[in-house]
Design an enzyme around this catalytic site. Structure first.
Site, mmCIF file in Angstrom:
data_model
loop_
_atom_site.group_PDB
_atom_site.id
_atom_site.type_symbol
_atom_site.label_atom_id
_atom_site.label_comp_id
_atom_site.label_asym_id
_atom_site.label_seq_id
_atom_site.Cartn_x
_atom_site.Cartn_y
_atom_site.Cartn_z
ATOM 1 N N GLU A 1 4.174 -2.286 3.686
ATOM 2 C CA GLU A 1 4.394 -1.437 4.845
ATOM 3 C C GLU A 1 3.791 -2.128 6.060
ATOM 4 O O GLU A 1 2.655 -2.615 6.009
ATOM 5 C CB GLU A 1 3.727 -0.079 4.634
ATOM 6 N N GLY B 1 0.009 10.359 3.043
ATOM 7 C CA GLY B 1 1.231 9.597 2.887
ATOM 8 C C GLY B 1 1.006 8.137 3.227
ATOM 9 O O GLY B 1 0.002 7.767 3.843
ATOM 10 N N CYS B 2 1.968 7.295 2.837
ATOM 11 C CA CYS B 2 1.806 5.859 3.070
ATOM 12 C C CYS B 2 1.846 5.524 4.557
ATOM 13 O O CYS B 2 0.985 4.784 5.063
ATOM 14 C CB CYS B 2 2.855 5.066 2.296
ATOM 15 N N TYR B 3 2.830 6.043 5.285
ATOM 16 C CA TYR B 3 2.869 5.780 6.724
ATOM 17 C C TYR B 3 1.620 6.325 7.424
ATOM 18 O O TYR B 3 1.002 5.618 8.231
ATOM 19 C CB TYR B 3 4.121 6.385 7.350
#
Length: 348
Positions: free
Chosen positions: A244, A151-153
């Protein structure tokens, strides 16, 4: 494989992730897009959905059940979680897979059911899946049939914290992460919470205390530490399209200093093409990585003695999704890891 192109299929080409996959693959010298699926836009050329992708001779969008896989080497799966497991299970064994959903990231299927609200529908495939944080699992990715793209996080958090946990430089019981993402991280489907008037000129937290990326991050940190790790994590949606920004607050282990953290990051990522560690006082921003596959890291002393602040920035759609997926594809097919990912960040 370097002497011929990788024949690619993209499941879910009409989402933000799919669009960025197409954008990047169009300039990849060893990629040939053969199949693209989209349920609501089936039968349309991609240029009708994304005008910036018109004019490249791409195949029209089709429904998943109408896609042909006999001439495909690799499928990128950009479908929502909960839909990918059965679809991947039905693909021919000859098709290798990079899955960008959350469906194969958690090694424990009971943990998956707890956090995603339904039983895992392909447990046999789960046992084959390799977690695709490329800088840390490159050797496993190379021979994998199924790669679970992080995932991105988790990508931003794990790149920042894994070297510190592995080097026993921080107190594993005291990790607090404050994270912020652009609105594209919420996907392209119509949701009231993502309307312009809901997100513009405002910022809000979501998934407070129980975001679905938490077990994924804790899984990988615990695996490296050899002990269970729980962290505090709060994500926020900010009014920008991409980007992000992760701020991690950590307590230093006995005898460790801020310089030790920075040195550990530098040593671990020396020679890595997509991870940069800034010097003392260097502060990254999302504009430094926009459109690129870069992750930029930095470490600052906290005003509290014995604590430090670790910063990590990525483009959530590139390093946090499509770019990392292509990075994994390159490893799987013996291509230069930077192939198709040489874009410099768009600044300002």
């Amino acid at each position: 494989m370097a002497d011929r192109k990788v024949r690619v299929g993209i499941l879910g080409a009409s989402g933000y992730t799919g669009a960025d996959l197409v954008r990047l693959l169009l300039r990849h010298p060893h990629a040939d897009i053969r199949v693209m699926t989209a349920e609501r836009s089936a039968g349309k050329p991609i240029g009708e959905v994304f005008p910036h992708l018109a004019g490249f001779g791409l195949p029209d969008l089709v429904k998943v059940e109408d896609a042909g896989w006999t001439d495909v080497d690799l499928a990128f799966c950009g479908l929502p979680h909960g839909t990918t497991q059965e679809i991947i299970a039905a693909l021919p064994p000859s098709v290798r897979v990079v899955d960008l959903s959350a469906d194969f990231r958690l090694t424990d299927t009971e943990t998956y059911a707890e956090w995603y609200g339904h039983p895992h529908r392909a447990p046999d495939l789960q046992r084959q899946a390799v977690y695709g944080l490329t800088e840390w699992t490159r050797d496993q990715v190379r021979d994998a049939r199924l790669v679970a793209n992080p995932g991105c996080y988790p990508t931003a958090v794990l790149l920042a914290l894994l070297p510190l946990v592995g080097g026993r430089l921080i107190d594993n019981s005291s990790i607090i992460v404050d994270a912020k993402s652009g609105v594209s991280g919420a996907g392209r489907s119509v949701k009231e919470a993502n309307l312009f008037t809901e997100v513009s000129e405002a910022m809000h937290a979501y998934g407070v205390g129980r975001h679905r990326h938490m077990p994924e991050m804790e899984q990988e940190l615990s695996r490296l530490a050899g002990e269970p790790i729980e962290m505090s994590f709060t994500p926020h949606l900010v009014p920008m399209n991409r980007g992000e920004f992760v701020t991690a607050y950590v307590k230093l282990a006995d005898g460790a200093g801020v310089d030790d953290l920075r040195d550990a990051l530098r040593r671990r990522y020396e020679g890595e093409p997509f991870v940069r560690v800034l010097g003392e006082g260097g502060s990254p921003a999302t504009r430094h990585v926009r459109g690129s596959n870069l992750c930029i890291l930095s470490v600052f002393p906290d005003r509290r003695a014995g604590h430090a602040i670790v910063l990590s920035v990525i483009d959530n759609l590139v390093k946090g999704s499509s770019g990392q997926a292509i990075q994994n594809m390159n490893v799987m097919f013996g291509l230069p890891e930077t192939e198709g990912l040489e874009q410099v960040a768009l600044f300002p």
